[in-house]
Design an enzyme around this catalytic site. Sequence first.
Site, short mmCIF file in Angstrom:
data_model
loop_
_atom_site.label_atom_id
_atom_site.label_comp_id
_atom_site.label_asym_id
_atom_site.label_seq_id
_atom_site.Cartn_x
_atom_site.Cartn_y
_atom_site.Cartn_z
N LYS A 159 53.62 53.83 32.96
CA LYS A 159 52.98 54.21 34.23
C LYS A 159 54.10 54.71 35.13
O LYS A 159 54.52 54.03 36.08
CB LYS A 159 52.23 53.00 34.80
N1 PMP Z 1 44.76 56.11 33.45
C1 PMP Z 1 45.54 56.46 34.48
C2 PMP Z 1 46.22 57.78 34.45
C3 PMP Z 1 45.70 55.58 35.57
O1 PMP Z 1 46.47 55.91 36.60
C4 PMP Z 1 45.01 54.35 35.57
C5 PMP Z 1 45.15 53.41 36.75
N2 PMP Z 1 46.22 52.52 36.59
C6 PMP Z 1 44.20 54.03 34.47
C7 PMP Z 1 44.10 54.94 33.43
C8 PMP Z 1 43.47 52.72 34.40
O2 PMP Z 1 44.39 51.68 34.18
P1 PMP Z 1 44.11 50.19 34.73
O3 PMP Z 1 42.79 49.80 34.21
O4 PMP Z 1 45.21 49.39 34.15
O5 PMP Z 1 44.15 50.28 36.21
#
Ligand code: PMP
Length: 308
Positions: A159
């Site tokens: 991320k």
């Molecule tokens: N894909 C992207 C590109 C994101 O930014 C997020 C948000 N964090 C998600 C998927 C979903 O991830 P999560 O469920 O861990 O928030």
Amino acid sequence: MDIPRTDWIWHNGHLVKWDEATVHVSAHALHYGSSVFEGLRLYDTPAGPAVFQLNAHVRRLLDSCRILRMQLSYSADEIASAIIETVRRNRLKSGYIRPLAYRGAGPIALDARSAPTELAIFAFEFGPYLGRAGLEQGVDVMVSSWRRMAPDTLASMSKAGGNYLNSQFIAMEAADLGFREGIALDVNGLVSEGSGENIFVVYRGAIYTPPVGASILMGITRDCVLRLAQELGHEVRQEAFPREMLYVADEIFFTGTAVEISPVRSVDKIPVGDGRRGPITASIQDAFFGILNGKLPDRHGWLTLVES
Ligand code: PMP
């Protein structure tokens, strides 16, 4: 919405006043996107304020650092404690928490592994991202003209701040064309994910979501939904599927920390199913929100109480 101010931000080991949590303009991350971050939710549960999936988010932050060869000088336990401390000191009951690790001031080189890795954590009040209505009625989305990055270009499992230039293109295009969100295809032209959320499709009784190889972020909400869907007895498949699956799907929903579990009402102006939240989406929402509002036990240990 601008980020609502709070009193305290955790910065490099200390709680400092909001205005004092600053970064130097020469910081590497500001120039080259060398940051990694997390987004967590704090829920006001009947047992008290609780952080959702604290350990999973801390683990993903450390994985993101590892992929970018960033050395954090804090352990998982120390980061988890710092998150709790930030919430507690700001007396938050519910909201959003943003840990951010970044390469600070150092060399002007691209390989800046000698620069210090800094860590900041702030938290603020935050309601449903798409509003209560969005959770029930769903959102209108488009397939983006921007693709997700190919797997040998950027690392979608991390991320990383730099990855979010791609997400910004997707989100800005969707907003300019009057849609709530954009769905990106991967380098093979198969469905990947939204600008900031994972996607699930219900088709003829089975639930599909793109696999890790489709340039997705491995969402923590995605993981929860995979688990809940299996427990509800649904057939769940992590497999690649083409764009047209979105046009013939019975139900579509997004998952993510911000959007939680949000139905998609239309794609490229084509209604999904009969244009309303479907029964499988509703049942997974009930299973998810039931844990958060205390109607169902937290049987997977997803909640960490702030005051324990
Ligand atoms: N894909 C992207 C590109 C994101 O930014 C997020 C948000 N964090 C998600 C998927 C979903 O991830 P999560 O469920 O861990 O928030």
